[in-house]
Design a protein around this motif. Structure first.
Motif, PDB file in Angstrom:
ATOM      1  N   UNK B 107       0.807  -1.218   0.000  1.00  5.59           N
ATOM      2  CA  UNK B 107       0.000   0.000   0.000  1.00  5.59           C
ATOM      3  C   UNK B 107       0.842   1.270   0.000  1.00  5.59           C
ATOM      4  N   UNK B 108       2.146   1.120   0.147  1.00  7.04           N
ATOM      5  CA  UNK B 108       3.007   2.281   0.316  1.00  7.04           C
ATOM      6  C   UNK B 108       3.209   3.052  -0.983  1.00  7.04           C
ATOM      7  N   UNK B 109       2.401   4.100  -1.165  1.00  8.23           N
ATOM      8  CA  UNK B 109       2.424   4.850  -2.413  1.00  8.23           C
ATOM      9  C   UNK B 109       3.579   5.848  -2.474  1.00  8.23           C
ATOM     10  N   UNK B 110       4.329   5.965  -1.380  1.00  7.84           N
ATOM     11  CA  UNK B 110       5.481   6.845  -1.375  1.00  7.84           C
ATOM     12  C   UNK B 110       6.621   6.194  -2.154  1.00  7.84           C
ATOM     13  N   UNK B 112       8.220   4.431  -5.196  1.00  8.41           N
ATOM     14  CA  UNK B 112       8.038   4.371  -6.642  1.00  8.41           C
ATOM     15  C   UNK B 112       7.847   2.928  -7.132  1.00  8.41           C
ATOM     16  N   UNK B 115       4.446   1.525  -6.300  1.00  8.55           N
ATOM     17  CA  UNK B 115       3.451   2.117  -7.188  1.00  8.55           C
ATOM     18  C   UNK B 115       3.454   1.431  -8.550  1.00  8.55           C
TER      19      UNK B 115
END
Lengths: 410, 258
Positions: B107-110, B112, B115
């Motif tokens: 879930x870590x959208x920080x 890259x 994502x």
């Protein structure tokens, strides 16, 4: 057979419900098919709607004369009816080829409601018992059919629906003299109560047969009668809360009977209004909005130029800006441009750092709208500081730019 | 210094074996690819890593234990995208998961890489969901149900559970005409099949006259009739249709390709 399909699919197409979701039934050994709980679209027609179920009438012969309906008895159109075996064979053969997810069976009222209901049940019974068919079945409960028949139908169908069609009793009586609200609401209540009692039964005996596992739905025709959006949403909300409906469908009135003076003259169905109603419906079902927050007696019409969430936000500036780093999930859900998925991601991402524009873009947030309503890394303390009027001017384009059909998930 | 390029057999097990190898030898690969796609130049060394089911199994179990099944599934789905560079991307992702184990890392959208992996997996999952609907079976003369498909990603393995469950009582083949392999289900179990010249018209996906069952055309026409009749002309919106059912999938859909 080709001719029958032409007539009876054509006659069924104005019912907008198509979903095959909400029921999951696994296949049994030697049986055919299952129901996937997420719903599957098998094709899309040129009007952009999905084909999931074989949506068809058993017959378009009808003893009623409802003004809005293409199948009313005074219309001079070709009539046809299936034999039970024909429709069963068609369903199974389409299903085996993966053309469809199941059957959506409705009918004009032949002879009497009970007579018609018995035919529909015969199709479902044959599919379930003779063909071990475990695909999805959506059946109409014909208003006026006896309780015993509706009970039996509920044991074969994944979903039952009784269409209200006209959203107020007065106009229903005007447009469909043979119908009234009780004839629709009584079977609806019967189904609602049986669904509840069935859940209790199944807690006690896991093998108890399931009754309408995907719940019931209904359809409201929009634009054939003068109800306000507020009345329609209020009715929908009562149906969701009072009768536990799974879905209310809104069908923009397609002018099929142009010569009837009780009906408005329309060039095209009111598609934008229909879309706005679906957006409002979404807000009630997934965004924890009450119908009286979306509209009220003073604002009783949905704005055609902007989605209802944005309209709500502009009418409630005191609610904003919302701080994405601290606000609870329910508040984040109310920000224009932020959906259910991105709201969840925002909450989950806080532990890795301050929420920033980059985050939001990656989560699929529509920043062009959301930025006026939030606090985040790039927008600390006071945010954009714009008056609602200014935001409106920036976000709402003039009338000409509004497309005919907007996406449901814009 | 030489750059290292790793070569493997293109299977998911092969990729996991390669991950095992890279960890063991502390290798930092510049490129990971199938033999046909590996670039050769003077400044790099190409190492071929063999596939070991046992090693692949260890990596998979480690991944599930250190992060979560959801994380592991995400990797396997993104792998099926076959997008150029996906292996190196997944390698970087795996390195992070093994170095700092976190259950909800996906879930870590920080990050890259997270994502990119999530976006790729979403594309694949979307196509799988679409093909649950867009697969079209035809009955053959010898009573097997045959469906040709041509998806963007290598999704056949991901389609099997759905169709095995739904059509458990009928033998079927789903065949990828571009990747030239398919899955055959004989009502008991599934196996891979390779057919050099399938008996079908590759422009329409229709079985040849000799190969198809006797009622096939009848039901096909009924379906085409149904498709036409259920459309509401007053609501025409072809743009919406094409958005939901892109043109590249029409070839094998008899209602669009007549």
């Amino acid at each position: 057979m080709l001719k029958k399909i032409e007539i009876l699919a054509d006659a069924a197409k104005y019912d907008v419900s198509c979903s095959s979701s909400g029921s999951s039934r696994s296949n049994q050994k030697g049986g055919l098919g299952n129901a996937a709980s997420c719903g599957i679209c098998h094709s899309f027609t040129e009007d952009g709607r999905c084909i999931s179920l074989l949506k068809i009438l058993f017959s378009n012969i009808c003893i009623y004369d409802c003004a809005y309906c293409v199948n009313r008895k005074t219309n001079d159109i070709p009539r046809a009816a299936f034999k039970v075996e024909e429709l069963v064979d068609l369903t199974v053969s389409f299903y085996r080829r993966n053309y469809i997810e199941g059957l959506f069976l409705s009918s004009g009222v032949m002879v009497s409601p009970d007579f018609t209901m018995e035919r529909l049940i015969a199709v479902a019974r044959s599919l379930r018992q003779e063909h071990q068919f475990n695909g999805y079945i959506h059946m109409k409960a014909i208003p006026g059919a006896s309780q015993d028949l509706i009970e039996e139908a509920g044991l074969y169908a994944d979903r039952l629906s009784v269409n209200i069609e006209i959203p107020s009793e007065g106009n229903l009586k005007l447009l469909a003299p043979e119908k009234d609200f009780p004839s629709v609401l009584n079977p609806m209540s019967q189904i609602a109560n049986r669904i509840i009692s069935n859940k209790e039964e199944r807690k006690k005996y896991r093998k108890a047969p399931r009754f309408v596992p995907a719940g019931q739905s209904t359809q409201l025709i929009v634009g054939a009668s003068p109800e306000r959006d507020f009345d329609i949403l209020k009715l929908a909300s009562e149906l969701y809360n009072g009768k536990n409906l799974k879905r209310v469908y809104y069908s923009g009135y397609v002018p099929v009977n142009t010569s009837d003076s009780r009906l408005p003259v329309l060039q095209r169905p009111p598609l934008v209004r229909e879309n706005r109603l679906y957006q409002a419906d979404w807000l009630m079902r997934f965004y924890q909005f009450g119908y009286d927050e979306i509209l009220d007696d003073r604002h009783d019409t949905l704005d055609m130029n902007m989605d209802p969430k944005l309209a709500w936000a502009l009418r409630n500036p005191h609610f904003f800006p919302v701080d994405l780093n601290y606000a609870p999930y329910e508040m984040i859900l109310r920000i224009p441009g932020i959906g259910v998925r991105s709201a969840r991601l925002i909450v989950a991402n806080r532990k890795w750092g301050k929420i920033s524009f980059l985050h939001l873009r990656r989560m699929g947030v529509a920043l062009n709208r959301a930025k006026y309503f939030i606090l985040c890394r790039e927008l600390p303390e006071k945010g954009y500081k714009l008056q609602p009027e200014q935001v409106k001017r920036k976000l709402v384009k003039s009338n000409e730019n509004i497309g005919v059909q907007l996406s449901l998930f814009e | 210094m030489f750059e290292i390029r790793l070569q493997y057999d293109g299977t998911f097990d092969g990729f996991l074996s390669l991950v095992f190898y890279a960890f063991e030898n502390k290798t930092e690969p510049k490129e990971i690819a199938k033999p046909a796609n590996v670039s050769q130049d003077l400044f790099s060394e190409v190492i071929e890593v063999e596939t070991h089911t046992a090693k692949a199994e260890r990596v998979w179990k480690g991944l599930v234990n250190k992060s979560s099944l959801k994380n592991a599934r995400l990797i396997s789905v993104a792998f099926m995208s076959e997008l150029p560079g996906i292996e190196v991307l997944l390698w970087r992702y795996l390195k992070k998961v093994f170095t700092f184990p976190q259950k909800d890392f996906y879930q870590n959208m920080l990050d890259e890489d997270v994502y990119q992996v999530v976006q790729t997996a979403r594309k694949v999952k979307k196509e799988v969901h679409r093909f649950h609907g867009f697969v079209r079976f035809q009955q053959t003369a010898d009573n097997i149900w045959f469906a040709p498909i041509e998806p963007d990603h290598d999704i056949i393995p991901l389609l099997v559970p759905h169709f095995k469950n739904r059509y458990s009582g009928q033998p079927w083949v789903i065949y990828d005409t571009r990747r030239k392999y398919g899955i055959y289900y004989d009502t008991e179990s599934v196996s891979e099949v390779f057919i050099e010249y399938p008996a079908l018209d590759l422009n329409t996906g229709r079985l040849s006259e000799k190969a198809k069952g006797s009622h096939e055309d009848d039901y096909l026409h009924l379906w085409q009739q149904y498709y036409n009749s259920i459309n509401i002309q007053l609501r025409e919106n072809k743009k919406q249709m094409t958005r939901l059912m892109p043109r590249r999938y029409w070839k094998y859909l008899p209602e669009r390709n007549r």
